[in-house]
Design a protein around this motif. Structure first.
Motif, PDB file in Angstrom:
ATOM      1  N   VAL A  61       0.832  -1.199   0.000  1.00 30.61           N
ATOM      2  CA  VAL A  61       0.000   0.000   0.000  1.00 30.61           C
ATOM      3  C   VAL A  61       0.872   1.256   0.000  1.00 30.61           C
ATOM      4  CG1 VAL A  61      -1.615   1.334   1.405  1.00 30.61           C
ATOM      5  CG2 VAL A  61      -2.002  -1.090   1.034  1.00 30.61           C
ATOM      6  N   GLN A  62       2.007   1.177   0.657  1.00 28.91           N
ATOM      7  CA  GLN A  62       2.959   2.279   0.621  1.00 28.91           C
ATOM      8  C   GLN A  62       4.261   1.790   0.001  1.00 28.91           C
ATOM      9  OE1 GLN A  62       2.271   5.300   1.293  1.00 28.91           O
ATOM     10  NE2 GLN A  62       0.668   5.378   2.862  1.00 28.91           N
ATOM     11  N   ALA A  79       4.903  -3.722  -5.431  1.00 24.87           N
ATOM     12  CA  ALA A  79       4.400  -2.502  -6.057  1.00 24.87           C
ATOM     13  C   ALA A  79       2.943  -2.237  -5.725  1.00 24.87           C
ATOM     14  CB  ALA A  79       4.582  -2.588  -7.568  1.00 24.87           C
ATOM     15  N   SER A  80       2.207  -3.272  -5.343  1.00 22.93           N
ATOM     16  CA  SER A  80       0.774  -3.094  -5.117  1.00 22.93           C
ATOM     17  C   SER A  80       0.290  -4.191  -4.192  1.00 22.93           C
ATOM     18  CB  SER A  80       0.024  -3.178  -6.435  1.00 22.93           C
ATOM     19  OG  SER A  80       0.099  -4.486  -6.929  1.00 22.93           O
ATOM     20  N   PRO A  81      -0.886  -4.026  -3.635  1.00 22.38           N
ATOM     21  CA  PRO A  81      -1.440  -5.096  -2.802  1.00 22.38           C
ATOM     22  C   PRO A  81      -1.527  -6.416  -3.560  1.00 22.38           C
ATOM     23  CG  PRO A  81      -2.713  -3.100  -2.509  1.00 22.38           C
ATOM     24  CD  PRO A  81      -1.740  -2.822  -3.613  1.00 22.38           C
ATOM     25  N   ARG A  82      -1.808  -6.322  -4.841  1.00 22.53           N
ATOM     26  CA  ARG A  82      -1.882  -7.543  -5.640  1.00 22.53           C
ATOM     27  C   ARG A  82      -0.528  -8.242  -5.669  1.00 22.53           C
ATOM     28  NH1 ARG A  82      -5.758  -9.422  -9.294  1.00 22.53           N
ATOM     29  NH2 ARG A  82      -5.373 -11.200  -7.990  1.00 22.53           N
ATOM     30  N   MET A  85       0.052  -9.949  -2.450  1.00 22.00           N
ATOM     31  CA  MET A  85      -0.751 -11.159  -2.395  1.00 22.00           C
ATOM     32  C   MET A  85      -0.103 -12.263  -3.207  1.00 22.00           C
ATOM     33  SD  MET A  85      -4.698 -10.959  -3.321  1.00 22.00           S
ATOM     34  CE  MET A  85      -4.792  -9.365  -2.604  1.00 22.00           C
ATOM     35  N   GLN A  97     -10.786  -4.058   5.760  1.00 28.09           N
ATOM     36  CA  GLN A  97     -10.844  -3.811   4.326  1.00 28.09           C
ATOM     37  C   GLN A  97     -11.835  -4.766   3.690  1.00 28.09           C
ATOM     38  OE1 GLN A  97      -9.475  -1.329   2.831  1.00 28.09           O
ATOM     39  NE2 GLN A  97      -8.242  -0.569   4.512  1.00 28.09           N
ATOM     40  N   ASN A 107     -16.757 -10.686  -1.036  1.00 26.15           N
ATOM     41  CA  ASN A 107     -15.558  -9.982  -0.614  1.00 26.15           C
ATOM     42  C   ASN A 107     -14.318 -10.817  -0.888  1.00 26.15           C
ATOM     43  OD1 ASN A 107     -15.483  -7.286   0.723  1.00 26.15           O
ATOM     44  ND2 ASN A 107     -17.320  -8.126   1.702  1.00 26.15           N
ATOM     45  N   LEU A 110     -13.548 -10.890  -4.563  1.00 22.15           N
ATOM     46  CA  LEU A 110     -13.092  -9.587  -5.062  1.00 22.15           C
ATOM     47  C   LEU A 110     -11.633  -9.667  -5.512  1.00 22.15           C
ATOM     48  CD1 LEU A 110     -14.576  -6.926  -5.198  1.00 22.15           C
ATOM     49  CD2 LEU A 110     -13.552  -6.294  -3.035  1.00 22.15           C
ATOM     50  N   GLY A 111     -11.367  -9.014  -6.642  1.00 20.39           N
ATOM     51  CA  GLY A 111      -9.992  -9.022  -7.130  1.00 20.39           C
ATOM     52  C   GLY A 111      -9.704 -10.193  -8.047  1.00 20.39           C
ATOM     53  N   PRO A 113     -10.453 -12.572 -11.556  1.00 16.05           N
ATOM     54  CA  PRO A 113     -10.528 -12.149 -12.962  1.00 16.05           C
ATOM     55  C   PRO A 113     -11.869 -11.466 -13.251  1.00 16.05           C
ATOM     56  CG  PRO A 113      -9.847 -14.438 -12.785  1.00 16.05           C
ATOM     57  CD  PRO A 113     -10.234 -14.007 -11.422  1.00 16.05           C
ATOM     58  N   TRP A 114     -11.827 -10.380 -13.978  1.00 21.11           N
ATOM     59  CA  TRP A 114     -13.008  -9.547 -14.113  1.00 21.11           C
ATOM     60  C   TRP A 114     -14.107 -10.198 -14.941  1.00 21.11           C
ATOM     61  CZ3 TRP A 114     -14.382  -8.062 -19.032  1.00 21.11           C
ATOM     62  CH2 TRP A 114     -13.390  -8.158 -20.008  1.00 21.11           C
ATOM     63  N   ARG A 161      -9.624 -15.109   4.484  1.00 20.06           N
ATOM     64  CA  ARG A 161      -9.316 -14.713   3.110  1.00 20.06           C
ATOM     65  C   ARG A 161      -7.815 -14.854   2.831  1.00 20.06           C
ATOM     66  NH1 ARG A 161     -11.160  -8.956   0.755  1.00 20.06           N
ATOM     67  NH2 ARG A 161      -9.687  -8.069   2.225  1.00 20.06           N
ATOM     68  N   ARG A 165      -5.836 -17.540   0.163  1.00 17.40           N
ATOM     69  CA  ARG A 165      -4.960 -17.104  -0.926  1.00 17.40           C
ATOM     70  C   ARG A 165      -3.563 -17.673  -0.757  1.00 17.40           C
ATOM     71  NH1 ARG A 165      -7.642 -11.319  -1.756  1.00 17.40           N
ATOM     72  NH2 ARG A 165      -9.200 -12.094  -3.207  1.00 17.40           N
TER      73      ARG A 165
END
Ligand SMILES: Nc1ncnc2c1ncn2[C@@H]1O[C@H](COP(=O)(O)OP(=O)(O)OP(=O)(O)O)[C@@H](O)[C@H]1O
Ligand SMILES: Nc1ncnc2c1ncn2[C@@H]1O[C@H](COP(=O)(O)OP(=O)(O)OP(=O)(O)O)[C@@H](O)[C@H]1O
Ligand SMILES: [Mg+2]
Ligand SMILES: [Mg+2]
Lengths: 534, 327, 347, 314
Positions: A61-62, A79-82, A85, A97, A107, A110-111, A113-114, A161, A165
């Motif tokens: 996140v930072q 680089a990102s939460p993804r 993960m 969250q 929930n 979430l995240g 594949p779209w 969750r 993962r």
């Protein structure tokens, strides 16, 4: 209690020379720390020490300003939460969250594949499995709306969750601060178990303010101070608990910590007249409905209200403060009913309420400290004359409070939104204790505060009682209640289910009362324990 | 400040139009007429178009400062502002739709009512309609359009007493709502109309599109009668006629009066008499019908037929309602 | 300070000018000539400057109306309807009053009537929001559409000037309108309505930042739960804010009519809301900044019209210039906010 | 009055309602998606207008309405891309950018029209329609509903697609999360920016297609400012629908029906003042609000820019 520590294996994650600044604030300064599988690694430090920042960097996140991150020994960028993960880092944030309007299953989906249809049945199945793995009793309903769950359930869902993962490192930022002692103890045991799982040992990063928790389960404790690593400790047989505590406190606070007394202040004189009387108070329109609550608080007395969150404590406090109407019963302040009075009028007569929701309702982040100190008496002289704000008076008043309550801020005009949790709490205490206070309700006053701030807050509460105020202390922290209260009532399902005198033996008695009440109120939306599956 | 131009040394005039002068309608006719009249009189013309209907005072002031010795405020919405600024700066102004504001040397009105032409259009439509039903579609209800709607209905009824008239307004301010115009027009056609008398600015193109795309209830062609301008250059075979307003004689007369120092002693108008109003002759009008119309035109000029314009919407509604219920 | 000015105004302005210049060049127009004419007319020529300042009057009042509502967290987007109804009422009673009483009194009565009219038109959305929690964006917009139609009905059937065929109210004689000001410096063509506008913006700014009442509203706007905790009567304050905001919008209509227009025609709708909403957002609901932006916009609209006409390009160019300028200013505002956020963290 | 109630007239009214409603439906569905993701797309009208102009130029140039629809969609998405870049990626104020884009498109299309078509006003040929076998021969509803442009069917089918996206796809979940609690989406490994950009582009596509429909099927011609407030009505419909695509359909049809009813009253010669009659649709919406209106169900983060790690942005 022996457990393997993979001391010589490659750390899952190592941070080397990590730096992070927000403007001129050095949140993290050259921090080296590593996290290993099979190890519960506790992060300790006072408010603002940089713990959440560290967690945020692990979560992607930072982004750190400098330093290196090694995953399984190779340098990587998160680089990102993804990214986090995908690297097997799962984070349970301090503020949940989860999307309140979505079910737990959604929930968790979430995240994904779209284009894909969330496999809700399969996710629910896997969720139940994961829940079972951490000792769930099957009460976590995968199809419940996240917003309808208790804080504990939400935390649990987030852990589930993370496990689903395939996280190898689980980061928990202050997960116990909102839980009852039992639930907290369960959670601590769960962390232990996840780390010790021989098949899949997890690395755990555990942020807390409670030294006992840290010492109970930490394989390693890293202490941050002012963004720097102040030291590291491995609690072990070679050290007594007291020595360990002192060492930790020494690392956390430069000045050390004045030890606060742990027993209740002397009981008030029997003659002391009741200041605050609650008589058979009932509120139908609440969840749970409040029924027949009766309380008497004398001058100088602290009455603790224990119980699991969401059993009517908030409604009671709001009814006392005048924020919420009640159907039956009455509230008397010094013998006079306050029924028809609003918040401001009650405040003026000395009935005060320090809310537990410091950001959400207790303060207005866009306003200065000075105005936040006055929001319950807007328009009153000498701060307003003819409706016009008198800046000088507001500032002077705020300076006094800043001085008296040791609020760490640049000045009276600093925005409340820029204060740390502990300082925000001081602003609220200053407001509620100001002037001719007679009775005051504290709701979870020390939640989220570091040890020193919490101790200071406790000292304030004692001082208030000593000055002759009637004090109601609502808390889910049993230690806190027992340490401060001369009388303790336990609330469950909107009623008072037990009344226990303070002092010796109170701790066990209250604990028993709470767990009995929990069994009674099962099925509601109360906090559920992290207990072992039986 | 610019000294007001002396009447006899008028060298520049200005015209202010609310919309673009490319609408084959009110704005285009006005600006074209101003140019033509200025050419004839040998004066310069400043054109300010697209000004909208809000506050036109700054533009009036600026044009006067730029030397305009006559301001033609070519919108009824300007007829309050223009006389005020004219009086303030001492510049003669021509306005529309406010005849009583006339003041010698200062203000003259050229209320343009095409009702005589619309009456002829009504006669023509009444005569040519196969279905016995006519349609009137307008984008709003300003007085200029009301007087034409009413005269059209009167003409049609004079031609054929049992004619049915369907009247519809597109919207409260639907001047550019081409899609709405087309939808409303199609509904009116479905209600039986085979000739549409259409009044609108941008929206009139939507009416034209509807007429081109929709057959009448008898399966035949629907005709369109336009107003003010001449859309022949863009016609695809449905433009039966148009009530043409030619403002050039009006503006020429105004310029002449300014030069002669007699400005403001009379108002101006458009009429069949001097061809400032006329019915457009297209090849789609049968010869006998046209002769018939010519005859009526002469009768109006001769005063054998007298027409009183109806400017208010209620009057129009009364007229078309009675026509709706005629049979 | 200079740095801030460059970030906030100068750089965005340059960016907007650059983009507009490209567009003009594409249309075959000399951008320098265009900008020269805009400045020449909107800022440097006395009558252009007067026009720009006069044009600010209703815009400032609308800005005051929006700042008040937005600061209190109320999205009153029904300003156009409130404005127009206020204008119609003022236009309807002003000519009659002007003959009966001293001018100043007639003006005051008209102002009050228009403000009350605007406020009344906000009652339904205010009530729905306060008592039923219905989001006010939709309801106030719908009331606005209704108000525009109602204004037309009033003009045509109730207040129609019998002396004209045009559906409009009786015209208030120039002599009875709000006095003009700035005789020496500004040539005396500026409507004193602008003073009402300035006063309103400054008053709203002052009330919101310096009074007990304003503080209550700000708390409601910033954090409704904190407002309840502080014992504020949120539904009542919501109604009051709606009423005041709509009242200011109605007053804007009255000032426009009494100061400039003299009457209201059916179908007239200047739709100031659409223009002023982005301006007050850019001003971050600060009254002083709003005044600057409204002035900038007025200069641009007066100057742009003139420049377009002189260069033979359609007046639509001004629309595009305004659009680009808004985007530029938004970029500047975001940069500045980021700067200040980092600074605040440093504090 | 009775003699007016012919099949032809009833058909025209129904067909008119559909023609007026479909652009609102298309734009409203797009806007709803955008609002769900947390972006208040106030420049919707600009996207419609851009779509209308591009569709007109393309359909005219190629002589093929399909190119027109495609171009309209692309143009709407082009403006939406600007919105996405400025308001989502750069986090600028959504309302300022939305209104700026609207003004810019209004100006630009008017200028382009002025330069290209102001002396010729070309019209498009009637748009092709598809008769649905079996249904198109029914009286009244047949020609009004079942012998229409394929875009009409597509618009209605889109409602189902939207429901399906909401309930059955990962994207639907991301949309909700981006509007309710963007940080949660981010923490779950989704992309707030990508979700919002996609939603804004979808809104642009819907609005652009709606504008194209207005030109190709509705008016047959482009004139400046011809959307005449339709974009704002679509925004209102999207808000009223509270996240349910089917409600957008109902709202759009209700609006179209009110417009048709207005025309019907006038054509029937019922002598009511036009301005009063034209209040109908707005009064209907207010009535619905006053009777059924309950607490606002707009997404919690609607209108707020999001950047990762900004604690104030929740
Ligand atoms: N997003 C941010 N912007 C600016 N400053 C920040 C931000 N987040 C944290 N800080 C500052 O960085 C420092 C470290 O904060 P951090 O949240 O890491 O502390 P913490 O150890 O988690 O405190 P606590 O015990 O209260 O949770 C603090 O001074 C804080 O004010
Ligand atoms: N924009 C900001 N500028 C300065 N400080 C900030 C900013 N945002 C957050 N902070 C401070 O950063 C600190 C850390 O934020 P975080 O979200 O971790 O809350 P926290 O302190 O851990 O929460 P709590 O007070 O509930 O323990 C807080 O003290 C907060 O006041
Ligand atoms: Mg923290
Ligand atoms: Mg904390």
């Amino acid at each position: 209690m022996t457990h393997p520590v993979y001391a010589d294996a490659t750390p899952l994650v190592s941070l080397a020379g990590i730096r992070k600044s927000y403007g001129a604030v050095r949140a993290l300064d050259d921090v080296d720390v590593d996290f290993r599988a099979g190890e519960v690694h506790v992060l300790l430090g006072e408010n603002g020490a940089g713990k959440s920042t560290l967690a945020a960097i692990l979560a992607g996140v930072q982004q750190p300003d400098g330093g290196r991150i090694l995953l399984d020994g190779t340098e990587r960028r998160i680089a990102s939460p993804r990214d986090a993960m995908d690297s097997g880092i799962g984070v349970v944030f301090q503020h949940a969250q989860l999307v309140p309007s979505l079910s737990l299953v959604d929930n968790i989906a979430l995240g994904g594949p779209w284009w894909q249809t969330p496999q809700r049945a399969r996710i629910a199945q896997r969720m139940r499995e994961a829940d079972a793995r951490i000792g769930g009793t099957g009460r976590l309903d995968p199809f419940a709306r996240a917003g309808a769950l208790s804080l504990g359930e939400r935390q649990r869902a987030q852990i589930v969750r993370a496990l689903m993962r395939d996280s190898r490192l689980l980061v928990l930022d202050e997960p116990t601060s909102m839980l009852t002692p039992e639930a907290a103890a369960d959670l601590v045991r769960l962390m232990r178990r996840l780390a010790d799982d021989a098949a899949r040992p997890l690395g755990i990063v555990f942020v807390t303010h409670r030294l006992d928790e840290a010492l109970d389960c930490g394989d390693r404790i890293t202490v941050l101070r002012g963004g720097r690593k102040a030291g590291e400790l491995r609690p072990g047989a070679d050290m007594t608990r007291d020595t360990a505590r002192d060492t930790l406190l020494g690392m956390m606070f430069s000045g050390g910590l004045a030890q606060a007394p742990t027993i209740a202040a002397s009981l008030p004189a029997a003659s002391a007249a009741p200041v605050l009387e609650v008589q058979r108070l009932s509120i139908a329109d609440a969840d749970p409905p409040l029924r027949d609550v009766t309380l008497t608080v004398r001058a100088g007395e602290i009455v603790g209200i224990a119980g699991i969150d969401g059993n009517g404590q908030r409604e009671l406090a709001e009814a006392l403060a005048g924020q919420r109407p009640f159907d039956a019963g009455d509230i008397l302040l010094c013998g006079a009913s306050v029924r028809g009075l609003g918040v401001a009028a009650r405040y003026k007569r000395g009935l005060r309420y320090a809310s537990d929701d410091r950001h959400g309702e207790g303060t207005v982040s866009a306003l200065s400290i000075g105005l936040n100190l006055l929001i319950k008496r807007i328009g009153d002289a000498p701060f307003w004359r003819g409706g016009m704000e008198k800046l000088a008076a507001v500032d002077a008043h705020a300076r006094q409070a800043i001085e008296a309550f040791d609020i760490r801020a640049q000045g009276p005009r600093t925005l409340a939104g820029h204060l740390s949790g502990g300082n925000l709490q001081k602003v609220m205490l200053a407001r509620e204790l100001d002037g001719a206070a007679r009775a005051i309700v504290f709701a979870k006053p020390t939640h989220g505060l570091d040890v020193r701030s919490a101790a200071a807050c406790h000292a304030r509460i004692r001082a208030a009682a000593a000055a002759g105020l009637a004090v109601v202390l609502i808390s889910t922290d049993l230690d806190e209640i027992v340490a401060l209260s001369q009388q303790i009532v336990v609330m469950a399902g909107g009623r008072i289910v037990a009344r226990i005198p303070g002092g010796e033996g109170a701790h066990a008695a209250v604990g028993r009362a709470i767990s009995r009440s929990e069994d009674l109120s099962a099925g509601g939306l109360q906090d559920r324990s992290f207990g072992e599956a039986s | 400040h610019a000294a007001p131009a002396k009447a006899d040394e008028l060298s520049t005039i200005a015209i202010l139009a609310p919309e673009a002068a490319t609408d084959f309608g009110w704005n285009q006719q006005g600006v074209a007429a101003a140019r033509a009249a200025a050419d004839k009189a040998g004066v310069k013309v400043l054109v300010a178009e697209n000004l909208g209907y809000d506050d036109v005072r700054p533009v009036l002031r600026e044009l006067a400062e730029d030397g305009a010795g006559l301001l033609i405020a070519h919108a009824s919405g300007y007829n309050t502002a223009a006389p005020e600024i004219g009086a303030e700066l001492g510049v003669p102004v021509a306005i529309t739709d406010r005849p009583q504001a006339r003041e010698p040397g200062k203000v003259a009105d050229y209320t343009a009512s095409g009702h005589e032409g619309a009456y002829l259009a009504g006669r023509l439509a009444g005569r040519l309609s196969r279905t016995g039903t006519l349609g009137i579609v307008t984008s709003g209800e300003p007085p200029g359009w009301n007087s034409q709607s009413a005269a059209f209905a009167q003409g049609a009824r004079a031609e054929k007493p049992d004619i049915v008239i369907r009247y519809a307004v597109i919207g409260p301010a639907a001047y550019s709502d081409a899609a709405g115009a087309r939808r409303v027009t199609e509904t009116v056609i479905a209600a039986g109309a085979d000739i549409i008398f259409g009044q609108g600015n941008g929206s009139s193109f939507g009416m034209l599109a509807a007429v081109e795309a929709t057959p009448a209830v008898d399966g035949g062609k629907v005709w369109f009668i336009d107003v003010i301008g001449d859309k022949t250059p863009i016609d695809k075979g449905h433009l039966l006629s148009s009530v043409i307003w030619n403002l050039e004689p009006v503006f020429s007369a105004i310029i002449a009066d300014v030069k002669a120092g007699t400005f403001g002693e009379r108002n101006y108008g458009i009429a069949l008499r001097d061809d400032s109003v006329s019915l457009l002759k297209t090849p789609h009008i049968p010869e006998d019908a046209w002769r018939h119309i010519e005859g009526i035109r002469q009768d109006i000029i001769d005063g054998k037929i007298t027409l009183t314009p109806v400017f208010d919407a209620a009057g129009v509604h009364a007229l078309v309602t009675s026509a709706t219920r005629a049979p | 300070m200079t740095g801030r000015f460059i970030r906030l105004v100068a750089a965005p302005l340059l960016l907007a000018l650059g983009l507009t210049a490209c567009m003009l060049a594409l249309m075959g127009v000399d951008p320098l000539a265009y900008f020269g004419l805009v400045v020449q007319r909107g800022l440097l020529s006395p009558s252009g400057l007067q026009a720009a300042i006069t044009r600010m009057a209703p815009l400032l009042l609308v800005a005051a109306s929006l700042i008040l509502a937005f600061r209190a967290g109320i999205w009153n987007l029904g300003g156009d309807g409130q404005y127009l109804l206020g204008a119609v009422i003022a236009a309807a009673i002003a000519p009659a009053l002007a003959g009966m009483m001293p001018h100043w009194l007639a003006w005051l009565v008209c102002f009050a009537a228009a403000a009350v009219t605007g406020a009344v038109w906000s009652l339904l959305p205010a009530w729905l929001r306060a008592r039923r929690g219905v989001n006010e964006v939709v309801s106030s917009l719908m009331m606005s559409f209704l108000g525009l139609s109602l204004a037309n009905v009033l003009i045509k059937f109730v207040f129609q000037d019998p002396g004209t065929t045009v559906p409009q109210t009786v015209t208030l004689p120039v002599a009875d309108r709000l006095p003009r000001i700035g005789d020496g410096l500004l040539g005396g063509a500026v409507s004193s309505g602008v003073l009402v506008g300035l006063l309103a913006v400054l008053l709203v700014h002052g009330v919101m930042t310096r009074t007990a009442f304003g503080l209550r509203l700000r708390i409601v706007g910033a954090n409704a739960r904190a407002a309840v905790h502080a014992g504020l009567d949120v539904p009542r304050l919501t109604m009051v804010v709606f009423g005041l905001s709509a009242g200011l919008a109605g007053l804007a209509g009255a000032v426009d009519v009494l100061g400039i227009q003299g009457n209201v025609r059916a179908g007239w709708n200047p739709a100031y809301g659409l223009m002023v909403v982005p301006l007050v957002f850019l001003a971050r609901f600060n009254g002083f900044a709003a005044i600057v932006f409204v002035f900038l916009f007025s200069v641009l609209s007066v100057g742009g019209e003139s420049a377009a006409r002189r260069l033979g390009v359609p007046n639509y160019v001004t629309l595009v210039t305004v659009a680009i300028l808004l985007i530029g200013l938004a970029v500047g505002e975001a940069l500045d906010r980021r700067r200040r956020a980092t600074k605040a963290a440093t504090a | 009055m009775m003699e007016l109630m012919t099949t032809a007239f009833a058909t025209a009214l129904l067909a008119g309602a559909v023609t007026a409603g479909v652009p609102l439906l298309l734009a409203g569905l797009g806007e709803q998606m955008s609002q769900k993701s947390g972006v208040l797309n106030i420049g919707l009208e600009g996207m419609m207008l851009a779509g209308a102009y591009a569709a007109f130029v393309a359909a005219l140039g190629t002589g093929d309405p399909w190119w027109g629809f495609a171009a309209g969609m692309v143009a709407g998405m082009g403006i939406a891309a600007l919105m996405a870049l400025l308001a989502v990626c750069l986090g600028l104020n959504q309302i300022v950018i939305g209104i700026a884009l609207l003004l810019g498109v209004e100006g630009a299309t008017a200028i382009l029209h002025h330069l290209a078509f102001a002396t010729t006003y070309p019209r498009l040929p009637p748009a092709p329609s598809w008769a649905l076998p079996g249904l198109s021969h029914l009286p009244v509803v047949g020609p009004a509903l079942f012998d229409r442009s394929p875009v009409v069917y597509a618009a209605v089918a889109l409602v189902a697609v939207m429901v399906w996206i909401d309930r059955r796809t990962g994207f639907g979940l991301s949309l909700r999360a981006a509007g309710e609690h963007p940080s949660a989406l981010d923490a779950a490994g989704g992309s707030v920016v990508r979700t919002r950009v996609a939603a804004v582009l979808a809104a642009g596509a819907g609005a652009g297609l709606g504008g194209a429909f207005m030109v190709i099927v509705g008016a047959g011609i482009f004139v400046p400012f011809m959307t005449n407030g339709a974009g704002f009505i679509a925004i209102v419909l999207a808000m009223l629908a509270r996240g349910r695509p089917l409600m957008v359909l109902c709202g759009a049809l209700l609006f179209g029906a009110c417009l048709s009813a207005t025309t019907a009253l006038q054509v029937a010669g019922i002598d009511a003042p036009t301005d009063v009659v034209q209040m109908l649709p707005f009064a209907a919406v207010l009535l619905v609000l006053a009777i059924f209106g309950q607490g606002g169900a707009l997404p919690a983060a609607l209108g707020e820019a999001w950047t990762r790690g900004n604690p104030l942005g929740k």
